[in-house]
Design a protein around this motif. Structure first.
Motif, PDB file in Angstrom:
ATOM      1  N   PRO A 124     -13.896  56.484 104.607  1.00 52.05           N
ATOM      2  CA  PRO A 124     -15.255  56.203 105.084  1.00 52.05           C
ATOM      3  C   PRO A 124     -15.433  54.736 105.501  1.00 52.05           C
ATOM      4  O   PRO A 124     -16.234  54.425 106.360  1.00 52.05           O
ATOM      5  N   ASN A 125     -14.671  53.849 104.852  1.00 53.32           N
ATOM      6  CA  ASN A 125     -14.738  52.431 105.175  1.00 53.32           C
ATOM      7  C   ASN A 125     -13.391  51.838 104.791  1.00 53.32           C
ATOM      8  O   ASN A 125     -12.884  52.099 103.709  1.00 53.32           O
ATOM      9  N   GLY A 126     -12.805  51.039 105.662  1.00 52.10           N
ATOM     10  CA  GLY A 126     -11.503  50.442 105.396  1.00 52.10           C
ATOM     11  C   GLY A 126     -11.520  49.416 104.285  1.00 52.10           C
ATOM     12  O   GLY A 126     -10.483  49.075 103.733  1.00 52.10           O
ATOM     13  N   VAL A 127     -12.684  48.917 103.940  1.00 50.00           N
ATOM     14  CA  VAL A 127     -12.810  47.920 102.883  1.00 50.00           C
ATOM     15  C   VAL A 127     -12.882  48.635 101.540  1.00 50.00           C
ATOM     16  O   VAL A 127     -13.467  49.704 101.419  1.00 50.00           O
ATOM     17  N   CYS A 128     -12.301  48.040 100.524  1.00 49.50           N
ATOM     18  CA  CYS A 128     -12.349  48.589  99.171  1.00 49.50           C
ATOM     19  C   CYS A 128     -13.803  48.760  98.724  1.00 49.50           C
ATOM     20  O   CYS A 128     -14.606  47.830  98.845  1.00 49.50           O
ATOM     21  N   MET A 129     -14.140  49.920  98.212  1.00 49.93           N
ATOM     22  CA  MET A 129     -15.509  50.178  97.754  1.00 49.93           C
ATOM     23  C   MET A 129     -15.905  49.232  96.624  1.00 49.93           C
ATOM     24  O   MET A 129     -17.057  48.794  96.556  1.00 49.93           O
ATOM     25  N   LEU A 130     -14.963  48.905  95.745  1.00 53.52           N
ATOM     26  CA  LEU A 130     -15.279  48.010  94.628  1.00 53.52           C
ATOM     27  C   LEU A 130     -15.545  46.595  95.135  1.00 53.52           C
ATOM     28  O   LEU A 130     -16.505  45.948  94.712  1.00 53.52           O
ATOM     29  N   ALA A 131     -14.703  46.117  96.050  1.00 53.05           N
ATOM     30  CA  ALA A 131     -14.911  44.779  96.615  1.00 53.05           C
ATOM     31  C   ALA A 131     -16.210  44.743  97.409  1.00 53.05           C
ATOM     32  O   ALA A 131     -16.974  43.766  97.322  1.00 53.05           O
ATOM     33  N   LYS A 132     -16.464  45.790  98.152  1.00 49.49           N
ATOM     34  CA  LYS A 132     -17.702  45.876  98.933  1.00 49.49           C
ATOM     35  C   LYS A 132     -18.912  45.823  98.007  1.00 49.49           C
ATOM     36  O   LYS A 132     -19.903  45.143  98.287  1.00 49.49           O
ATOM     37  N   THR A 133     -18.830  46.511  96.881  1.00 50.36           N
ATOM     38  CA  THR A 133     -19.928  46.537  95.912  1.00 50.36           C
ATOM     39  C   THR A 133     -20.160  45.151  95.322  1.00 50.36           C
ATOM     40  O   THR A 133     -21.304  44.693  95.234  1.00 50.36           O
ATOM     41  N   ILE A 134     -19.087  44.476  94.926  1.00 49.51           N
ATOM     42  CA  ILE A 134     -19.221  43.121  94.370  1.00 49.51           C
ATOM     43  C   ILE A 134     -19.879  42.195  95.378  1.00 49.51           C
ATOM     44  O   ILE A 134     -20.737  41.384  95.033  1.00 49.51           O
ATOM     45  N   ASN A 135     -19.501  42.324  96.640  1.00 49.13           N
ATOM     46  CA  ASN A 135     -20.061  41.458  97.681  1.00 49.13           C
ATOM     47  C   ASN A 135     -21.502  41.793  98.024  1.00 49.13           C
ATOM     48  O   ASN A 135     -22.256  40.922  98.447  1.00 49.13           O
ATOM     49  N   GLU A 136     -21.878  43.038  97.855  1.00 47.55           N
ATOM     50  CA  GLU A 136     -23.220  43.483  98.247  1.00 47.55           C
ATOM     51  C   GLU A 136     -24.284  43.215  97.189  1.00 47.55           C
ATOM     52  O   GLU A 136     -25.410  42.842  97.506  1.00 47.55           O
TER      53      GLU A 136
ATOM     54  N   ARG B 245     -20.712  69.532  90.318  1.00 48.55           N
ATOM     55  CA  ARG B 245     -20.879  68.105  90.038  1.00 48.55           C
ATOM     56  C   ARG B 245     -19.791  67.262  90.699  1.00 48.55           C
ATOM     57  O   ARG B 245     -20.069  66.235  91.300  1.00 48.55           O
ATOM     58  N   GLU B 246     -18.526  67.691  90.561  1.00 45.95           N
ATOM     59  CA  GLU B 246     -17.431  66.925  91.152  1.00 45.95           C
ATOM     60  C   GLU B 246     -17.545  66.847  92.665  1.00 45.95           C
ATOM     61  O   GLU B 246     -17.295  65.798  93.258  1.00 45.95           O
ATOM     62  N   ALA B 247     -17.930  67.943  93.294  1.00 46.63           N
ATOM     63  CA  ALA B 247     -18.082  67.943  94.754  1.00 46.63           C
ATOM     64  C   ALA B 247     -19.208  66.997  95.171  1.00 46.63           C
ATOM     65  O   ALA B 247     -19.077  66.258  96.154  1.00 46.63           O
ATOM     66  N   VAL B 248     -20.301  67.016  94.428  1.00 44.64           N
ATOM     67  CA  VAL B 248     -21.426  66.125  94.716  1.00 44.64           C
ATOM     68  C   VAL B 248     -20.987  64.666  94.579  1.00 44.64           C
ATOM     69  O   VAL B 248     -21.281  63.829  95.432  1.00 44.64           O
ATOM     70  N   ILE B 249     -20.241  64.357  93.519  1.00 48.40           N
ATOM     71  CA  ILE B 249     -19.777  62.984  93.301  1.00 48.40           C
ATOM     72  C   ILE B 249     -18.810  62.568  94.406  1.00 48.40           C
ATOM     73  O   ILE B 249     -18.873  61.437  94.897  1.00 48.40           O
ATOM     74  N   ASP B 250     -17.939  63.480  94.839  1.00 50.13           N
ATOM     75  CA  ASP B 250     -17.018  63.158  95.942  1.00 50.13           C
ATOM     76  C   ASP B 250     -17.779  62.846  97.228  1.00 50.13           C
ATOM     77  O   ASP B 250     -17.471  61.869  97.920  1.00 50.13           O
ATOM     78  N   ILE B 251     -18.763  63.656  97.546  1.00 48.74           N
ATOM     79  CA  ILE B 251     -19.558  63.433  98.763  1.00 48.74           C
ATOM     80  C   ILE B 251     -20.334  62.123  98.649  1.00 48.74           C
ATOM     81  O   ILE B 251     -20.369  61.321  99.585  1.00 48.74           O
ATOM     82  N   ALA B 252     -20.943  61.905  97.503  1.00 52.12           N
ATOM     83  CA  ALA B 252     -21.710  60.671  97.292  1.00 52.12           C
ATOM     84  C   ALA B 252     -20.802  59.448  97.334  1.00 52.12           C
ATOM     85  O   ALA B 252     -21.193  58.383  97.841  1.00 52.12           O
ATOM     86  N   THR B 253     -19.575  59.579  96.807  1.00 49.15           N
ATOM     87  CA  THR B 253     -18.620  58.465  96.863  1.00 49.15           C
ATOM     88  C   THR B 253     -18.363  58.072  98.300  1.00 49.15           C
ATOM     89  O   THR B 253     -18.413  56.883  98.655  1.00 49.15           O
ATOM     90  N   LYS B 254     -18.119  59.048  99.153  1.00 51.50           N
ATOM     91  CA  LYS B 254     -17.854  58.765 100.567  1.00 51.50           C
ATOM     92  C   LYS B 254     -19.065  58.114 101.230  1.00 51.50           C
ATOM     93  O   LYS B 254     -18.926  57.180 102.038  1.00 51.50           O
ATOM     94  N   LEU B 255     -20.253  58.591 100.899  1.00 53.15           N
ATOM     95  CA  LEU B 255     -21.469  58.032 101.492  1.00 53.15           C
ATOM     96  C   LEU B 255     -21.696  56.589 101.033  1.00 53.15           C
ATOM     97  O   LEU B 255     -21.929  55.690 101.848  1.00 53.15           O
ATOM     98  N   TYR B 256     -21.619  56.352  99.731  1.00 51.26           N
ATOM     99  CA  TYR B 256     -21.799  54.985  99.213  1.00 51.26           C
ATOM    100  C   TYR B 256     -20.704  54.061  99.740  1.00 51.26           C
ATOM    101  O   TYR B 256     -20.951  52.897 100.037  1.00 51.26           O
ATOM    102  N   TRP B 257     -19.473  54.561  99.830  1.00 53.26           N
ATOM    103  CA  TRP B 257     -18.368  53.751 100.327  1.00 53.26           C
ATOM    104  C   TRP B 257     -18.617  53.362 101.785  1.00 53.26           C
ATOM    105  O   TRP B 257     -18.376  52.225 102.194  1.00 53.26           O
ATOM    106  N   LYS B 258     -19.141  54.294 102.556  1.00 54.48           N
ATOM    107  CA  LYS B 258     -19.401  54.026 103.974  1.00 54.48           C
ATOM    108  C   LYS B 258     -20.572  53.065 104.160  1.00 54.48           C
ATOM    109  O   LYS B 258     -20.472  52.088 104.905  1.00 54.48           O
ATOM    110  N   LYS B 259     -21.669  53.319 103.477  1.00 57.06           N
ATOM    111  CA  LYS B 259     -22.905  52.583 103.737  1.00 57.06           C
ATOM    112  C   LYS B 259     -23.182  51.442 102.757  1.00 57.06           C
ATOM    113  O   LYS B 259     -23.903  50.515 103.090  1.00 57.06           O
ATOM    114  N   GLY B 260     -22.645  51.536 101.552  1.00 51.09           N
ATOM    115  CA  GLY B 260     -22.984  50.565 100.518  1.00 51.09           C
ATOM    116  C   GLY B 260     -24.138  51.077  99.673  1.00 51.09           C
ATOM    117  O   GLY B 260     -24.821  52.047 100.029  1.00 51.09           O
ATOM    118  N   PHE B 261     -24.360  50.422  98.547  1.00 52.01           N
ATOM    119  CA  PHE B 261     -25.387  50.875  97.605  1.00 52.01           C
ATOM    120  C   PHE B 261     -26.791  50.757  98.200  1.00 52.01           C
ATOM    121  O   PHE B 261     -27.563  51.716  98.211  1.00 52.01           O
TER     122      PHE B 261
END
Length: 194
Positions: free
Chosen positions: A100-112, A9-25
Motif C-alpha cells: 500500500p505504501n513503499g515506506v515502512c508503516m512503523l516509520a511512517k507512524t513515528i513521523n506522523e 476479525r483477522e480479515a478486518v485487521i488486514d484490510i485496516a492495516t493496508k488502509l492505515y499503511w497507505k493513508k496514515g493514522f
C-alpha cells in the motif's frame, strides 16, 4: 443474549492495516474505515474500542508480518547475513509496487504522530524494538558462524540495518532503480560497520 460479532476479525485487521499503511493514522477517517472494512462506526467501536484501538491492532499485525517475512528469509537462506539481505531487498525493492505504501508503516507512524498520540508512539517504538531484536538474533548467529566479527556489537549492527532500511525505503520511492538498490543493500554488509 449477547450479539455475536459477524465479521472475520483477522480479515478486518488486514484490510485496516493496508488502509492505515497507505493513508496514515490521521488521514484515515472513520468513514474510510467504515467503507474499507464494511463495518459501521458503532461496530468498529464495539469490536476495537476506538479508531486508536483498531490502529494498535494494525501495528501489531504489520509487525508480525515483518517478523514472519524475516523468519521466512532465514528459512530460505543458509546464511543469516544472506537472510538479512533478502529481507532488506524484499522490504526496499518489492514493496515499492506491491505494498500500500513503499515506506515502512512503523516509520511512517513515528513521523506522523505528535505528543498527543504518545501511547501510539510508544507502541510503535516497541514494535520497532521487536524487529531490531530479530535482527540482533540473526547477527549473533552470523557471529557464531564467523560471518560477522564477534567483537562488533550485534545491537549496534542491528540499529545500523534498521536505519539503512528506513532510509532506503524512502530513497526507493524517489529512485526505483532496482539494480542500484540491490547494489546498495549488498554494500551495506560489505562495508563499515560490517
Amino acid at each position: 443474549m449477547a450479539k455475536v460479532a459477524k465479521f472475520d476479525r483477522e480479515a478486518v485487521i488486514d484490510i485496516a492495516t493496508k488502509l492505515y499503511w497507505k493513508k496514515g493514522f490521521h488521514a484515515t477517517s472513520m468513514r474510510n474505515l467504515q467503507d474499507a472494512i464494511d463495518m459501521r462506526p458503532g461496530s468498529i467501536y464495539a469490536a476495537f474500542g476506538s479508531k486508536e484501538g483498531l490502529f494498535t491492532e494494525t501495528l501489531r499485525n504489520y509487525t508480525d508480518m515483518g517478523i514472519e517475512q524475516l523468519k521466512q528469509c532465514r528459512r530460505e537462506n543458509s546464511s543469516p547475513i544472506e537472510a538479512l539481505k533478502a529481507f532488506m531487498k524484499a522490504q526496499v525493492i518489492d514493496t515499492q509496487n506491491s505494498a500500500p505504501n513503499g515506506v515502512c508503516m512503523l516509520a511512517k507512524t513515528i513521523n506522523e504522530l505528535t505528543n498527543e498520540n504518545q501511547a501510539l508512539i510508544d507502541i510503535t517504538k516497541a514494535h520497532l524494538g521487536e524487529i531490531a531484536t530479530e535482527f540482533v538474533k540473526l547477527i549473533e548467529e552470523a557471529q557464531v558462524l564467523g560471518e560477522v566479527d564477534n567483537t562488533k556489537s550485534a545491537q549496534e549492527l542491528a540499529t545500523h540495518i534498521q536505519i539503512q532500511l528506513v532510509g532506503l525505503r524512502t530513497y526507493g520511492k524517489v529512485n526505483n532503480d532496482k539494480a542500484q538498490l540491490n547494489n546498495i543493500i549488498d554494500n551495506i554488509f560489505n562495508h563499515y560497520p560490517f
